[in-house]
Every structure is written in structure tokens, then in C-alpha cells.
Design an enzyme around this catalytic site. Structure first.
Site, PDB file in Angstrom:
ATOM      1  N   HIS A 121      39.512  40.973  45.639  1.00  0.00           N
ATOM      2  CA  HIS A 121      40.130  39.569  45.621  1.00  0.00           C
ATOM      3  C   HIS A 121      40.433  39.542  43.556  1.00  0.00           C
ATOM      4  O   HIS A 121      39.552  39.310  42.774  1.00  0.00           O
ATOM      5  CB  HIS A 121      39.127  38.637  46.117  1.00  0.00           C
ATOM      6  CG  HIS A 121      38.246  38.413  45.314  1.00  0.00           C
ATOM      7  ND1 HIS A 121      38.015  37.784  44.599  1.00  0.00           N
ATOM      8  CD2 HIS A 121      36.961  39.137  45.832  1.00  0.00           C
ATOM      9  CE1 HIS A 121      37.051  36.792  44.413  1.00  0.00           C
ATOM     10  NE2 HIS A 121      35.688  37.490  45.165  1.00  0.00           N
ATOM     11  N   ASP A 122      40.897  39.367  43.563  1.00  0.00           N
ATOM     12  CA  ASP A 122      41.276  38.516  42.082  1.00  0.00           C
ATOM     13  C   ASP A 122      41.694  39.631  40.872  1.00  0.00           C
ATOM     14  O   ASP A 122      41.051  39.049  39.501  1.00  0.00           O
ATOM     15  CB  ASP A 122      40.462  36.752  41.407  1.00  0.00           C
ATOM     16  CG  ASP A 122      41.260  35.863  42.807  1.00  0.00           C
ATOM     17  OD1 ASP A 122      41.870  35.416  42.652  1.00  0.00           O
ATOM     18  OD2 ASP A 122      40.241  36.311  43.601  1.00  0.00           O
ATOM     19  N   GLY A 139      35.174  41.793  43.442  1.00  0.00           N
ATOM     20  CA  GLY A 139      36.628  40.678  43.114  1.00  0.00           C
ATOM     21  C   GLY A 139      36.084  41.099  41.396  1.00  0.00           C
ATOM     22  O   GLY A 139      35.202  40.757  40.610  1.00  0.00           O
TER      23      GLY A 139
END
Length: 271
Positions: A121-122, A139
Site C-alpha cells: 500500500h501507498d 508499504g
């Protein structure tokens, strides 16, 4: 040529597909998905809500784009996973969408994600990058343009990998990788500048020498990071590459990889 969609594919009526998009059998494209012109979606690929895929991309069988983040802090907030133009996503790659932290996971244009790679994520990946087979990226990682990450490497959360850097295969990257450098090992250590990569991309001999001089200061003079940057500002030619190196070092939150292999372990070309 208009869209060529297999009758065995599952396409949500709210998905937006551009011209000349091809979707193979058993692929699934959910709602809130946008796919650009000329992109090919292979069999059994899954494109979840929040996916934004550019034009002329290739998404190979088994890939999963915009899956829910593997983050215990994720509370279902809206986020996206975005892929630029002319990017290839090979078999069984997983690209999780963002969280409240950034709201987006992003892969640039003309980038290659090889089979079994995971993007957490991100994470932000630049243009013209090559991420080799089975690389595991946690992440909130940031990877600059033209970076190469070798197969089976693991990248710790919040790490940054600078532009034109090269991470050798099976490396464990726990700290930031400075631009234009090569690292290898577990934990990853500096083994020289990415000399071959820079030559291939048209950097002049003079530009490469400035990069080399900067890292001689950073790795061989026994200075800490702030001392090294001060020395660079004072004594080295103020080129675009030097400014990028200094900015990367001074903005690092996890710290730039400072350890290096012994000279005997460094090839003559990268020394």
C-alpha cells in the site's frame, strides 16, 4: 478496432474501458475501474475497485490490481492503485491500493513489474523502472525513475530507492538506496555507482565522474552524512546530479545505506 472482450470475462457495467481494450477469458474487472486505450488484460487477471490503468499496458494472467491493503490500520477508506502508460505487469503480480496515509499506490509509465512481484500500500514507483521476479515491496516505499530491483529482493517499509539506482538480486534493503548507486547483500551494502546503467542512459563521462566523486566523499572519507554533504557543497561541481544526491541524503528519514563491501568484493568497474 473496438474493444475485444471475451464473453467469458466478467466486466462490471460501471467499469470504464477505453478504445481497443482487450480482455481475455475469465478476467474480472470490477466497478470504479478505468482502463486506457489499447490495454490488454490477460486471462484470470483481477482488477478491483480503485484501479486506474493507463493506455497500452499489458496485464498478464493472474495479476491482481487494487487489492485491499494488507495493513491492519486500513479501515476501508477510499483509495486507488494507479498504473501509467505502456507499463507491463507480469503473471501473479499484486498491487495493493493505498490507505489513509497517501490514498494511492502508483506505478509510473514504461515500467516492468516481473512475475510474482508484490507492491504494498501507498508505494510509489517511477517511470522506466524494472522490478524483477518475486521482489517483495512493503508499504510506503518510494522508487525513483529508471531504478532496477533484482529478483527475490525484499524492500523494507518506508524505504526510498533513488533514481537510476540498482538493487542486486536477493538483497535485503533496510535503509534508503542513494541515487545512481548499486547495493547488494543482506542487509544491503553499497558496492559502487551504477556505472553501466548511467552509460546506457546517455550520461556523459563528466556527469558520471561528478556522481563518482560525490560517493567517494560519502563512503570513503569517514564523514557522517551532514559532513559529507557540506564537503560536497564546498568542493564539488554543482551539477544537477550532485544536487539530487545531496537533497536525497538530507531528506532521508531512515538514513541512507552507509555500509559498503570491502574493496576486494567490489568490481573494478563499479569501484
Amino acid at each position: 478496432m473496438e474493444q475485444l472482450i471475451s464473453p467469458r470475462a466478467e466486466i462490471h457495467p460501471e467499469a470504464v474501458l477505453g478504445k481497443n481494450v482487450v480482455v481475455e477469458a475469465f478476467a474480472k474487472i470490477d466497478k470504479d475501474v478505468i482502463i486506457g486505450d489499447g490495454t490488454w488484460i490477460g486471462a484470470n487477471a483481477v482488477i478491483y475497485p480503485g484501479a486506474r490503468i493507463g493506455k497500452e499496458c499489458k496485464i498478464f494472467p493472474g495479476a491482481v490490481i487494487a487489492g485491499v491493503p494488507q495493513d491492519l490500520k486500513f479501515k476501508g477508506e477510499y483509495s486507488t492503485a494507479e498504473i501509467g502508460d505502456f507499463t507491463t505487469v507480469r503473471e501473479y503480480v499484486t498491487v495493493n491500493r493505498g490507505t489513509a496515509s497517501k490514498g494511492i499506490t502508483k506505478v509510473g509509465s514504461h515500467t516492468l513489474l516481473m512475475a510474482y512481484t508484490h507492491l504494498g500500500h501507498d508505494t510509489l514507483v517511477g517511470d522506466y523502472c524494472v522490478i524483477a521476479n518475486s521482489v517483495q515491496i512493503a508499504g510506503e516505499v518510494e522508487i525513483g525513475d529508471w531504478a532496477v530491483v533484482g529478483g527475490a529482493s525484499a524492500i523494507h517499509q518506508f524505504v526510498r530507492i533513488g533514481a537510476h539506482a540498482m538493487v542486486s538480486g536477493m538483497a535485503g534493503v533496510l535503509s534508503d538506496v542513494a541515487p545512481y548507486t548499486k547495493v547488494f547483500g543482506l542487509p544491503a551494502a553499497y558496492i559502487g555507482i551504477n556505472y553501466i546503467g548511467l552509460k546506457r542512459r546517455g550520461f556523459s563521462k563528466e556527469q558520471i565522474e561528478v556522481v563518482h566523486d560525490a560517493y567517494r566523499v560519502f563512503y570513503q572519507q569517514g564523514m557522517n552524512a551532514s559532513q559529507a554533504v557540506t564537503y560536497m557543497k564546498t568542493y564539488l561541481e554543482n551539477t544537477e546530479q550532485l544536487v539530487e544526491i545531496m537533497d536525497f541524503i538530507t531528506s532521508s528519514r531512515r538514513g541512507v545505506i552507509k555500509n559498503s563491501f570491502k574493496k576486494s568484493a567490489v568490481t573494478e568497474e563499479s569501484a
